[in-house]
Design an enzyme around this catalytic site. Structure first.
Site, PDB file in Angstrom:
ATOM      1  N   ARG A   6       0.844  -1.200   0.000  1.00 38.35           N
ATOM      2  CA  ARG A   6       0.000   0.000   0.000  1.00 38.35           C
ATOM      3  C   ARG A   6       0.873   1.240   0.000  1.00 38.35           C
ATOM      4  O   ARG A   6       1.991   1.231   0.491  1.00 38.35           O
ATOM      5  CB  ARG A   6      -0.880   0.030   1.250  1.00 38.35           C
ATOM      6  CG  ARG A   6      -1.975  -1.013   1.305  1.00 38.35           C
ATOM      7  CD  ARG A   6      -3.073  -0.800   0.278  1.00 38.35           C
ATOM      8  NE  ARG A   6      -3.478   0.589   0.132  1.00 38.35           N
ATOM      9  CZ  ARG A   6      -4.448   1.176   0.807  1.00 38.35           C
ATOM     10  NH1 ARG A   6      -5.133   0.502   1.701  1.00 38.35           N
ATOM     11  NH2 ARG A   6      -4.750   2.441   0.596  1.00 38.35           N
ATOM     12  N   ARG A  62       3.567   4.448 -16.114  1.00 40.99           N
ATOM     13  CA  ARG A  62       3.953   4.112 -17.489  1.00 40.99           C
ATOM     14  C   ARG A  62       5.252   4.821 -17.856  1.00 40.99           C
ATOM     15  O   ARG A  62       6.146   4.240 -18.452  1.00 40.99           O
ATOM     16  CB  ARG A  62       2.858   4.519 -18.468  1.00 40.99           C
ATOM     17  CG  ARG A  62       1.617   3.695 -18.369  1.00 40.99           C
ATOM     18  CD  ARG A  62       1.701   2.394 -19.135  1.00 40.99           C
ATOM     19  NE  ARG A  62       0.441   1.682 -19.017  1.00 40.99           N
ATOM     20  CZ  ARG A  62       0.306   0.496 -18.454  1.00 40.99           C
ATOM     21  NH1 ARG A  62       1.359  -0.136 -17.964  1.00 40.99           N
ATOM     22  NH2 ARG A  62      -0.856  -0.085 -18.382  1.00 40.99           N
ATOM     23  N   CYS A  73      -6.959   2.903 -12.850  1.00 40.42           N
ATOM     24  CA  CYS A  73      -7.241   4.065 -12.005  1.00 40.42           C
ATOM     25  C   CYS A  73      -8.718   4.063 -11.637  1.00 40.42           C
ATOM     26  O   CYS A  73      -9.572   3.764 -12.465  1.00 40.42           O
ATOM     27  CB  CYS A  73      -6.919   5.360 -12.744  1.00 40.42           C
ATOM     28  SG  CYS A  73      -5.204   5.532 -13.238  1.00 40.42           S
ATOM     29  N   GLU A  76     -11.544   7.295  -5.527  1.00 36.71           N
ATOM     30  CA  GLU A  76     -11.751   6.957  -4.113  1.00 36.71           C
ATOM     31  C   GLU A  76     -13.145   7.439  -3.710  1.00 36.71           C
ATOM     32  O   GLU A  76     -13.627   8.443  -4.234  1.00 36.71           O
ATOM     33  CB  GLU A  76     -10.669   7.656  -3.272  1.00 36.71           C
ATOM     34  CG  GLU A  76     -10.591   7.203  -1.852  1.00 36.71           C
ATOM     35  CD  GLU A  76      -9.991   5.814  -1.689  1.00 36.71           C
ATOM     36  OE1 GLU A  76     -10.410   5.109  -0.751  1.00 36.71           O
ATOM     37  OE2 GLU A  76      -9.112   5.430  -2.483  1.00 36.71           O
ATOM     38  N   ARG A  88      -3.760   7.067  -3.950  1.00 38.80           N
ATOM     39  CA  ARG A  88      -3.374   5.839  -3.255  1.00 38.80           C
ATOM     40  C   ARG A  88      -2.999   4.793  -4.283  1.00 38.80           C
ATOM     41  O   ARG A  88      -3.446   4.844  -5.427  1.00 38.80           O
ATOM     42  CB  ARG A  88      -4.536   5.322  -2.407  1.00 38.80           C
ATOM     43  CG  ARG A  88      -4.920   6.207  -1.240  1.00 38.80           C
ATOM     44  CD  ARG A  88      -6.237   5.707  -0.630  1.00 38.80           C
ATOM     45  NE  ARG A  88      -6.577   6.384   0.601  1.00 38.80           N
ATOM     46  CZ  ARG A  88      -7.252   7.540   0.666  1.00 38.80           C
ATOM     47  NH1 ARG A  88      -7.635   8.135  -0.443  1.00 38.80           N
ATOM     48  NH2 ARG A  88      -7.539   8.082   1.835  1.00 38.80           N
ATOM     49  N   TYR A 106       3.796   6.009   2.750  1.00 39.67           N
ATOM     50  CA  TYR A 106       2.863   7.125   2.846  1.00 39.67           C
ATOM     51  C   TYR A 106       3.681   8.403   2.903  1.00 39.67           C
ATOM     52  O   TYR A 106       4.525   8.555   3.789  1.00 39.67           O
ATOM     53  CB  TYR A 106       1.966   6.968   4.078  1.00 39.67           C
ATOM     54  CG  TYR A 106       1.004   5.816   3.894  1.00 39.67           C
ATOM     55  CD1 TYR A 106      -0.296   6.050   3.457  1.00 39.67           C
ATOM     56  CD2 TYR A 106       1.408   4.508   4.099  1.00 39.67           C
ATOM     57  CE1 TYR A 106      -1.176   4.992   3.240  1.00 39.67           C
ATOM     58  CE2 TYR A 106       0.544   3.449   3.880  1.00 39.67           C
ATOM     59  CZ  TYR A 106      -0.748   3.702   3.454  1.00 39.67           C
ATOM     60  OH  TYR A 106      -1.606   2.651   3.230  1.00 39.67           O
ATOM     61  N   ARG A 114      -2.242   6.483   7.625  1.00 40.90           N
ATOM     62  CA  ARG A 114      -1.855   5.185   8.194  1.00 40.90           C
ATOM     63  C   ARG A 114      -0.593   5.304   9.030  1.00 40.90           C
ATOM     64  O   ARG A 114       0.435   4.720   8.697  1.00 40.90           O
ATOM     65  CB  ARG A 114      -1.657   4.139   7.097  1.00 40.90           C
ATOM     66  CG  ARG A 114      -2.882   3.705   6.339  1.00 40.90           C
ATOM     67  CD  ARG A 114      -3.944   3.022   7.198  1.00 40.90           C
ATOM     68  NE  ARG A 114      -3.467   1.903   7.964  1.00 40.90           N
ATOM     69  CZ  ARG A 114      -3.576   0.622   7.600  1.00 40.90           C
ATOM     70  NH1 ARG A 114      -4.116   0.317   6.447  1.00 40.90           N
ATOM     71  NH2 ARG A 114      -3.119  -0.326   8.376  1.00 40.90           N
TER      72      ARG A 114
END
Length: 119
Positions: A6, A62, A73, A76, A88, A106, A114
């Site tokens: 993540r 890419r 893609c 959210e 994210r 992060y 997080r």
């Protein structure tokens, strides 16, 4: 083994260059911190908060050489009070590392998302 990694980054604004620059930084950090090459990557899911519409985050990957890696893609979900301008990712990778050795990344304001796993 297959592992999921993540990561997230808060970008400066809804401008193409800000999105591409932020995602480039995020993807590069994920790859470096986990000792990966593009050959190790199975796929990557990118999400962007609804306020980021100027560019597809996958374009940055890419440009980094993820030519034959499946990328997608998504938007959210729009949760009231959520941190704005966040991209994210969830990368699925092949690695011999145990789950505890995976470094989730992060960056910038997204560290607040997080604090339990951000490194």
């Amino acid at each position: 083994m297959v592992r999921a990694i993540r990561g997230a980054i808060q970008v400066e604004g809804n401008e193409r260059d800000a999105i591409l620059s932020g995602v480039t930084e995020l993807v590069t950090e994920v790859m470096e911190r986990n000792g990966l090459t593009t050959d190790d990557v199975i796929s990557v899911i990118f999400t962007a908060t609804p306020d980021l519409t100027a560019e597809f985050p996958a374009l940055a990957a890419r440009k980094l050489g993820f030519h034959d890696v499946p990328l997608i893609c998504c938007t959210e979900i729009d949760v009231p009070g959520a941190l704005p301008r966040v991209v994210r990712l969830m990368a699925h990778v092949e690695t011999d590392k145990p789950r505890q050795a995976i470094q989730h990344v992060y960056l910038r304001g997204a560290v607040a998302l997080r604090v339990d796993i951000a490194q």
